[in-house]
Design a protein around this motif. Structure first.
Motif, short mmCIF file in Angstrom:
data_model
loop_
_atom_site.label_atom_id
_atom_site.label_comp_id
_atom_site.label_asym_id
_atom_site.label_seq_id
_atom_site.Cartn_x
_atom_site.Cartn_y
_atom_site.Cartn_z
N UNK A 1 20.17 8.91 -2.87
CA UNK A 1 19.02 8.02 -2.61
C UNK A 1 18.14 7.88 -3.84
N UNK B 1 18.81 0.85 7.31
CA UNK B 1 18.65 0.00 6.12
C UNK B 1 18.36 -1.45 6.49
N UNK C 1 17.02 8.70 5.54
CA UNK C 1 16.36 7.39 5.40
C UNK C 1 15.31 7.23 6.50
N UNK D 1 23.52 12.92 7.81
CA UNK D 1 22.45 13.44 6.95
C UNK D 1 21.76 12.29 6.23
N UNK D 2 22.57 11.35 5.76
CA UNK D 2 22.04 10.18 5.06
C UNK D 2 21.16 9.35 6.00
N UNK E 1 28.25 0.27 1.31
CA UNK E 1 28.77 1.62 1.55
C UNK E 1 30.19 1.49 2.10
N UNK F 1 30.21 14.65 7.44
CA UNK F 1 29.21 15.59 6.92
C UNK F 1 28.07 14.84 6.23
N UNK F 2 28.34 13.65 5.75
CA UNK F 2 27.36 12.93 4.93
C UNK F 2 26.57 11.88 5.72
N UNK G 1 22.83 13.78 -0.49
CA UNK G 1 22.12 12.61 0.03
C UNK G 1 20.85 12.35 -0.77
#
Ligand SMILES: Cc1cc2nc3c(=O)[nH]c(=O)nc-3n(C[C@H](O)[C@H](O)[C@H](O)COP(=O)(O)OP(=O)(O)OC[C@H]3O[C@@H](n4cnc5c(N)ncnc54)[C@H](O)[C@@H]3O)c2cc1C
Ligand SMILES: Nc1ncnc2c1ncn2[C@@H]1O[C@H](COP(=O)(O)O)[C@@H](O)[C@H]1O
Lengths: 251, 295
Positions: free
Chosen positions: A242, B202, B291, B286-287, B237, B282-283, A238
């Protein structure tokens, strides 16, 4: 009541872009053939309506005789018979003329369902042309259909929601996909039974060509530049993502 | 060339068609549908609040014949698609739908085979009818407004019983700078909430593939692609989306595609700028967290 569904057999629409190939300005013959995806939604919708209104259901297709084997899937899903108009044109005007011929031949059609778009020409125009030729209303992007006391009530799926529309038949509706019309998978017994269902073959006509000249068909170049980010450690992945997004000024 | 735009009163759609019209004429005429002022300066303008395409065919045909238009422009929508085929028969006119480019000498470009190929066709007679795919032409700035006369003699073949507009919170997909889209790989409806959280960070919007819409996890109004919405965000995304050409057709003008997919051979990686081969569960959390902390 008699419902007709227009279905087209097309080259495999799931072939990924990287493997796509043309011969004589059309998808290469090596690709397998299948019913169009939205045409399957239309057949499924037709079968559900057939159940609700005790109708008979005919699948109509304009295309190659060798494609009958793929159209039988639609019959196995629950149609009563198949009409094939033999021909090879991709011209929307000629296709509509030929489909009209088949409908005129059946005489007693109360409602015509089509797919939202064919899965090769992707244009969504044939059903509207056909409707005007038949002198009936055309409603695109229909999801739900109901029949009560001689009136059809349909929901049209719009960009912002839904519209409920009412009309008296006949009419031509192009069917979009909704969770309720995901095509059923025919049972093995139905597949065998479909082989015995009647197939009416008609000779095609060459009338009605549009004043359109085909100049070229080309495959656009695809530049693949994917930067893979190691996903072993999600936190690290991540962070890298970013960083890269902001370095390249996307965010 | 004498050009007519037929469109709902929507400055973005009319603006895009205005850009296309400039390839054919200086000032087009318009048939505007819906209520309110017509944005932009047109030659002649007709207006009605009746918006069901099937009922408009004969009155629109009469105007096109009376005024001798060469080019009729609509966008790809239930209105444009509803009118295009019928008008082409009523006017014996060529029709090309889903147009993405206009060359000189009436040569028109559009995708076929789910966007895997592009066909060029020359319109051999006028009037010619075109429906324009959204987001392929700039939205012209519309100055001023145009007075209209009533479009009358409208038929009642089809009755509009009700119309529902979905309530969308936040930014509409078409305007979002960041879109987080989910596909069949999301696996369960509830996990779309996870995507919504990420999009919220976002200040973006959530979209879906046809796979996810078919499953009933997202509303059809969220579908992105050839037969869904055409979008052009800075970052798109694609989460649990295989990257079928018909889906990619809706994101062709996105600046950067980030693909999260557990299959390293998924076609989406051929379109993506950045790829993460991983289970999205899993992503994505966390992402989202990263942010949030970054703000
Ligand atoms: C005429 C026509 C028009 C069409 N229009 C559209 C359109 O407008 N929009 C559209 O989207 N489609 C459209 N389609 C359908 C299109 O061909 C595909 O069927 C559809 O896009 C597939 O959706 P999907 O990627 O969600 O599903 P799938 O193809 O089933 O892909 C699911 C993906 O999720 C991945 N995955 C699974 N589990 C996980 C996990 N835990 N983590 C990460 N990844 C995972 C898998 O590896 C796979 O790649 C159209 C088709 C036709 C014929
Ligand atoms: N050759 C054909 N045979 C039967 N139906 C067709 C044919 N071509 C188009 N249709 C119908 O019209 C719909 C829209 O086609 P198109 O205008 O080519 O996108 C398809 O989904 C079919 O239902």
């Amino acid at each position: 009541m008699h419902i007709a569904v227009l279905a087209k057999v097309v080259p495999d629409y799931e072939v990924p872009s990287m493997d796509f190939e043309l011969s004589n300005n059309r998808a290469h013959e090596r690709f397998s053939r299948m019913l169009g995806l939205y045409d399957e939604n239309a057949i499924e919708t037709g079968i559900q309506l057939k159940g609700k209104t005790s109708s008979s259901l005919t699948i109509i297709s304009y295309g190659l005789e060798s494609d009958i084997q793929f159209l039988r899937k639609g019959v196995a899903m629950g149609a009563d018979k198949l009409v094939l108009v033999k021909g090879t044109s991709d011209d929307a005007g000629i296709i509509a003329q030929n489909l009209k011929q088949a409908i005129d031949n059946l005489e007693d059609v109360d409602l015509i369902l089509a797919g939202q778009q064919s899965a090769d020409m992707d244009r969504g125009v044939v059903p509207g042309i056909l409707a005007q030729m038949l002198g009936t209303a055309f409603i695109p992007q229909v999801g739900y259909i109901d029949y009560k006391n001689g009136d059809w009530t349909v929901s049209q799926m719009t960009a912002t929601g839904q519209r409920e529309l009412e009309f008296q038949g006949p009419g031509v509706l192009s069917i979009t996909s909704i969770p309720e019309n995901v095509p059923r998978i025919p049972a093995v017994r139905a597949i065998f039974a479909a082989k015995k269902k009647p197939v009416i073959k008609l000779n095609g006509i060459e009338q009605g060509k549009m004043p359109l000249q085909e100049i070229s068909v080309e495959i656009p170049k695809i530049e693949s530049v994917c930067e893979f980010i190691d996903a072993q450690d999600p936190n690290e992945a991540v962070k890298s993502l970013l960083t890269r997004l902001s370095e390249e000024r996307y965010i | 060339m004498k050009t007519l735009i037929i469109e709902n009163i929507d400055p973005k759609k009319i603006g895009e068609l205005m850009t296309v019209s400039r390839l054919f004429c200086d000032i087009p005429d318009i048939i505007a549908l819906g209520e309110g002022q017509i944005p932009g300066l047109f030659g002649k303008a007709w207006q009605t609040d009746k918006t069901v395409a099937a009922n408009l065919v004969s009155s629109v045909t009469a105007i096109i014949k009376q005024e001798n238009y060469d080019v009729i422009l609509m966008s790809v929508s239930t209105l444009g698609t509803g009118l295009a085929g019928p008008l082409s028969v009523a006017l014996s006119a060529p029709v090309v739908t889903e147009v993405t480019f206009v060359h000189p000498d009436m040569v028109i470009e559009r995708p076929v085979y789910g966007g895997k190929a592009i066909i060029k066709q020359k319109l051999e007679s006028t009037p010619a009818i075109l429906t324009i795919r959204r987001k392929y032409f700039e939205t012209a700035k519309l100055e001023g407004t145009t007075e209209s006369v009533l479009l009358d003699s409208i038929e009642q073949k089809v009755k509009l019983v009700a119309e529902k507009h979905e309530q969308t919170e936040g930014i509409p997909l078409e305007d979002a700078d960041v879109i987080v889209s989910g596909g069949r790989g999301i696996g369960v409806s509830d996990n779309f909430t996870m995507l919504q959280h990420m999009a919220d960070q976002f200040n973006g919007a959530v979209g879906a593939s046809r796979g996810a819409v078919d499953e009933g996890w997202a509303s059809p109004t969220k579908q992105i692609g050839q037969t869904g919405k055409i979008v052009a965000p800075s970052v798109y995304f694609a989460v649990g989306i295989s990257g079928a050409s018909q889906h990619l057709a809706g994101i062709a003008n996105s600046k950067c595609v980030v693909a999260i997919n557990k299959d390293e051979d998924a076609n989406i990686f051929n379109r993506a700028r950045f790829g993460i081969v991983c289970d999205y569960k899993k992503i994505v959390p966390v992402l989202t967290q990263a942010i949030m902390e970054d703000r």
